[in-house]
Motif scaffolding. Structure first.
Motif, PDB file in Angstrom:
ATOM      1  N   VAL A  18       9.937  61.798  27.762  1.00  0.00           N
ATOM      2  CA  VAL A  18      10.392  63.364  27.365  1.00  0.00           C
ATOM      3  C   VAL A  18      10.420  63.174  26.152  1.00  0.00           C
ATOM      4  O   VAL A  18      10.517  62.758  25.360  1.00  0.00           O
ATOM      5  CB  VAL A  18      11.804  63.302  27.984  1.00  0.00           C
ATOM      6  N   GLU A  19      10.822  64.687  26.628  1.00  0.00           N
ATOM      7  CA  GLU A  19      10.015  65.394  24.929  1.00  0.00           C
ATOM      8  C   GLU A  19      11.719  65.631  24.313  1.00  0.00           C
ATOM      9  O   GLU A  19      12.211  65.426  22.751  1.00  0.00           O
ATOM     10  CB  GLU A  19      10.018  66.833  24.812  1.00  0.00           C
ATOM     11  N   SER A  20      13.038  65.346  24.889  1.00  0.00           N
ATOM     12  CA  SER A  20      13.619  65.246  24.221  1.00  0.00           C
ATOM     13  C   SER A  20      15.099  64.069  25.566  1.00  0.00           C
ATOM     14  O   SER A  20      14.958  65.099  26.835  1.00  0.00           O
ATOM     15  CB  SER A  20      14.910  66.054  23.870  1.00  0.00           C
ATOM     16  N   PHE A  80      12.757  58.332  31.958  1.00  0.00           N
ATOM     17  CA  PHE A  80      12.480  58.192  33.114  1.00  0.00           C
ATOM     18  C   PHE A  80      13.043  56.463  33.029  1.00  0.00           C
ATOM     19  O   PHE A  80      13.794  55.824  34.023  1.00  0.00           O
ATOM     20  CB  PHE A  80      11.738  58.180  33.681  1.00  0.00           C
ATOM     21  N   GLY A  81      13.085  55.510  32.532  1.00  0.00           N
ATOM     22  CA  GLY A  81      13.414  53.401  32.124  1.00  0.00           C
ATOM     23  C   GLY A  81      14.583  53.768  31.980  1.00  0.00           C
ATOM     24  O   GLY A  81      15.500  52.465  31.624  1.00  0.00           O
ATOM     25  N   SER A  82      15.226  54.698  30.874  1.00  0.00           N
ATOM     26  CA  SER A  82      16.406  54.276  30.430  1.00  0.00           C
ATOM     27  C   SER A  82      17.549  54.534  31.866  1.00  0.00           C
ATOM     28  O   SER A  82      17.621  54.364  32.201  1.00  0.00           O
ATOM     29  CB  SER A  82      16.915  55.846  29.758  1.00  0.00           C
ATOM     30  N   ARG A  83      18.534  53.475  30.821  1.00  0.00           N
ATOM     31  CA  ARG A  83      19.962  53.379  31.642  1.00  0.00           C
ATOM     32  C   ARG A  83      20.465  54.311  32.001  1.00  0.00           C
ATOM     33  O   ARG A  83      21.588  54.243  32.703  1.00  0.00           O
ATOM     34  CB  ARG A  83      20.691  52.266  30.811  1.00  0.00           C
ATOM     35  N   TYR A  84      20.493  55.638  31.406  1.00  0.00           N
ATOM     36  CA  TYR A  84      20.815  56.550  31.513  1.00  0.00           C
ATOM     37  C   TYR A  84      20.343  57.171  32.663  1.00  0.00           C
ATOM     38  O   TYR A  84      19.938  58.521  33.247  1.00  0.00           O
ATOM     39  CB  TYR A  84      21.104  57.476  30.176  1.00  0.00           C
ATOM     40  N   VAL A  85      19.049  56.442  33.335  1.00  0.00           N
ATOM     41  CA  VAL A  85      18.509  57.431  34.550  1.00  0.00           C
ATOM     42  C   VAL A  85      18.646  56.045  36.081  1.00  0.00           C
ATOM     43  O   VAL A  85      17.890  55.637  35.458  1.00  0.00           O
ATOM     44  CB  VAL A  85      16.722  57.420  34.705  1.00  0.00           C
TER      45      VAL A  85
END
Length: 817
Positions: free
Chosen positions: A567-569, A573-578
């Motif tokens: 992502v630009e900011s 998509f692999g983050s724990r926030y997704v």
């Protein structure tokens, strides 16, 4: 009155038919009032009349219930009128545009909207029989429409229960089981909805199908037949205050005319009755108010009895109230209503035309904008009511701003919705959309606020000038071109369309993620809660592309394709926030401590709105169920929770939540799990000030008590939109508060809450109640071990019409972790 001269042979044939018609007792094989008649037998009798006297009776099946029982409308008039019925109907409808020469009176009588108020269906059969025989003269200039049972599912539930549980012969002792229904009573429909409060909101299939017929006739007079407590005398019009201000002097006066005619018959028989008490004409979704706001004379008639009465019961003064008595009373008011309409047909037509003349309402247009899902839901409702709407011209709209409660403005970019009061349904528009309905008396029978811009969560301006339109809103184009090679698809999350889309995908084993932080890609900006469907997550689903395309089309969802998870900011998509949306298994408590209505709202939400499965656990055996089989347990609101959960039950619930379960407690259910042995939520206790205690008279006591009451008022609340429970919302939310229950803020989990400002934006709230709810919780969450408890003090699913609250409930199911 115009006289119709019929050929002698034809006249004699009508007389012979009338003499040969079987009465209800003759047809059914038992004396009316000695048994309850099942719905199929009622249908049989009406079909018999239509076949035996086709010149004067037309029977129309206008729909079916959830349990596949037919919904019927019998149209009855003289043979001459029936041959010209369609012209009579169309000429009458011309009155809404002022072009009519209509002469006939149109009377609609609705029976048994509440299933266990079962006498009225019995009375309907006697009423139609008498209209075709000894009262046939009423039909010369009147068309009578009879709906013998609005709620067949509820009525058969009661009748079958009674027949299974009654003594033989019936027992008049009120303590006998036949006078004491259980939790699953017959009042409501299949989904436990009160159909008498659904005329405006149209959440139920019975209401939706009935309104199509109602709008084809728009009767001059509409009667809704009910029952009340066993010890109450009969109630008929005129109604009690408050009357809504749009109700005309004629509508008020004609209620008196009808009431006095009823009184004449009741006096002659020595029957007790009362008027001008309890049952007001304000809340718009009743069977008396909705017809009134459409130009008719809408009335509620209430007979003592209901499910307690059975075939006969001893009252508090030692009299025996029988089913025959109850039939006689409803039969009398039904015929009396037709009699008054018949003798006042000319006046009814003239005043009906006058009602539809253009009115000089303060607000000429209501202009709305906001998320498209809620806009589409509102437009669907408007179409069902035959309310006209259009798209606002580009420009600045000025007027009363619903969000601030003051004059303001917003700019229309050509996609705002305009609903004008300059249309046939203009009075209904005012009632449903006005910011705050004028209340002449705080002692009301129902909620006092319902304004649709608040209910649908839309930005709105009420304009004192008529806003120009550029046509009707266009259906948006949906981008559902699926590229199987796309890395992922992204879509927003802000309405029930999105929740239904997600539920559909989960049911079809499509794996979906959601973003816990805002993010930006080359394709655009996306908010918290946005759904992300990746190719990698669904690589083993061979139907991935076709399912995604079909679901996006079905639910009107635009999908944004992206070629990368970078992502630009924000968070990749692999983050724990997704996180992955869990395909949760849901259970809900029923019976005992729950309210049937609150239970039904949730049941209907899952099966008819979200289309997602729910398991129902009855209170008789829920504690024997292994809760580890479920991810979510819902406790619907109710009044029986205090003392329902034993200490061992609370320990079981706490252990289950601690192991990762999600408990959703709504309304009165919170009282069953708070306290030292429950969870962490704390009730707000009122501090007693005794410095200025006054001695009040008996009469003043009730009104003084209203200081402690909130009668369904709308409040502006604050929202922590960063919390998963509030994904899809902005930083304010308008909640419908139904009482003064108040709970302290939660540490770390206060999501929607009242601040210091507690004056309602619409509706009535007493001064003391306002003090109590300052700085209290509306919706919140509490962490408990690995699980969560979600508290919903206010009801986001109330009667199924508070559209803007439903996403909170979907968030509680899918987003809160």
């Amino acid at each position: 009155m115009r006289l119709f001269l019929l050929p002698l042979a034809l006249l004699l044939s009508f007389v012979c038919v009338s003499q040969d018609l079987k009465s209800p007792s003759e047809f059914l094989g038992y004396e009316l009032g000695t048994q309850f008649t099942r719905h199929h037998q009622v249908v049989d009798y009406y079909e018999y009349l239509a076949k035996a006297d086709p010149a004067r009776v037309r029977l129309q099946e206008y729909g079916q219930t959830n349990e596949r029982r037919p919904l019927l409308l019998a149209i009855v008039s003289s043979a001459t009128n029936m041959t010209n019925l369609e012209n009579i109907r169309l000429e009458h409808l011309k009155s809404t545009t002022g072009e009519s020469n209509a002469e006939k009176a149109i009377v609609w009588m609705s029976y048994n909207v509440h299933g266990n108020e079962s006498v009225s269906t019995e009375a309907s059969m006697q009423t139609i029989y008498d209209l075709l025989t000894n009262k046939s003269g009423y039909l010369e200039n009147t068309v009578v429409l009879i709906d013998p049972c609005i709620n067949p599912d509820g009525r058969d539930r009661y009748v079958n229960w009674y027949n299974q549980n009654k003594n033989t012969p019936n027992n008049v002792d009120p303590n006998s089981k036949e006078h004491n229904e259980g939790w699953l009573n017959g009042r409501a429909n299949h989904y436990m909805f009160d159909l008498n409060r659904d005329w405006a909101w149209l959440t139920q299939i019975e209401s939706q199908q009935r309104l199509k017929m109602f709008n084809e006739w728009l009767p001059h007079v509409h009667v809704d037949f009910h029952e009340q407590g066993v010890n109450s005398p009969y109630y008929f019009a005129p109604a009690a205050e408050p009357f809504h201000e749009v109700i005309t002097p004629f509508q008020r006066e004609f209620q008196k005319t009808i009431g006095k005619n009823h009184a004449k018959y009741f006096d002659a028989n020595g029957w007790f009755y009362f008027t001008k008490e309890i049952f007001d004409l304000f809340y718009p979704s009743y069977g008396d108010t909705y017809p009134t706001y459409n130009g008719g004379i809408g009335m509620t008639f209430e007979q003592g009895g209901s499910g307690r009465a059975g075939i006969g019961v001893i009252t508090s003064i030692g009299d025996t109230l029988t089913l025959k008595d109850r039939i006689a009373h409803h039969h009398t008011t039904g015929l009396s209503t037709v009699e008054v309409a018949t003798t006042n047909a000319e006046k009814l037509n003239a005043e009906f035309r006058k009602f539809y003349q253009r009115k000089n309402f303060k607000y000429k247009s209501y202009v709305l904008d906001g998320n498209q899902g809620n806009m589409h839901a509102l437009m669907k409702l408007l179409r069902q009511h035959k309310i006209e709407f259009g798209t606002a011209e580009i420009g600045t709209i000025k007027g009363f701003d619903y969000s601030t409660g003051k004059n303001g403005s917003f700019r229309s970019e050509g996609n705002s919705l305009v609903i004008s009061t300059n249309q046939p349904k203009g009075t209904l528009v005012k009632v449903l959309f006005e910011p705050n309905a004028k209340l002449s008396d705080s002692l009301t029978y129902d909620i006092t606020a319902w304004s649709l811009p608040y209910a649908y969560g839309l930005k709105a301006i009420a304009s004192s000038v008529e806003v120009g339109t550029t046509g009707t809103p266009a259906t948006p184009m949906v981008n559902n071109n699926i590229d199987e090679n796309a890395y992922a698809y992204i879509t927003d999350w802000n309405s029930m369309d999105d929740a239904r889309f997600l539920a559909d995908l989960l049911q079809q084993k499509i794996r979906v993620r959601f973003a816990k932080k805002p993010f930006k890609t080359v394709e655009g900006n996306f908010k918290r809660g946005s759904l992300i469907i990746t190719r990698a997550d669904n690589k083993n689903n061979k139907d991935y592309a076709s399912i995604l395309k079909s679901a996006s089309t079905k639910h009107n969802k635009n999908l944004v394709a992206t070629t990368t998870g970078f992502v630009e900011s924000g968070k990749d998509f692999g983050s724990r926030y997704v996180q992955m949306v869990d395909d949760v298994k849901i259970a809900m408590l029923s019976g005992g401590p729950t309210s049937t209505l609150r239970f039904g709202e949730i049941w209907h939400f899952f099966e008819q709105q979200l289309n997602y499965p729910v398991t129902i656990l009855d209170s008789d055996y829920w504690s024997q169920v292994d809760l580890s089989e479920y991810d979510v347990l819902i406790l619907p609101g109710g009044w029986g929770y205090q003392g329902f959960f034993k200490d061992s039950d609370l320990e079981t619930l706490k252990e289950w939540v601690g192991n990762g379960g999600k408990l959703i407690a709504m309304g009165g259910a919170i009282k069953g799990i708070d306290g030292e042995k429950g969870f962490g939520i704390k009730a707000r206790k009122k501090e007693q000030d005794t410095t200025d205690i006054e001695v009040l008279s008996y009469d003043a006591g009730q009104r003084e008590g209203m200081k402690e009451a909130i009668t369904g008022a709308i409040f502006k609340t604050k929202v922590d939109k960063t919390h998963p429970l509030a994904y899809g919302y902005e930083d304010t939310y308008f909640t419908l508060k139904l009482g003064q229950d108040a709970y302290e803020y939660l540490e770390g989990g206060t999501v929607v809450y009242m601040g210091n400002e507690t004056k309602p934006v619409a509706g009535f709230a007493g001064s003391e109640a306002q003090k109590k709810i300052a700085k209290t919780l509306v919706f919140g969450t509490e962490n408990h071990g690995n699980g969560q408890v979600i508290y919903m003090v206010d009801n986001p699913l109330f009667r199924g019409f508070w559209e803007n609250g439903k996403l909170f409930f979907a968030n509680a199911i899918f987003m809160v972790d």
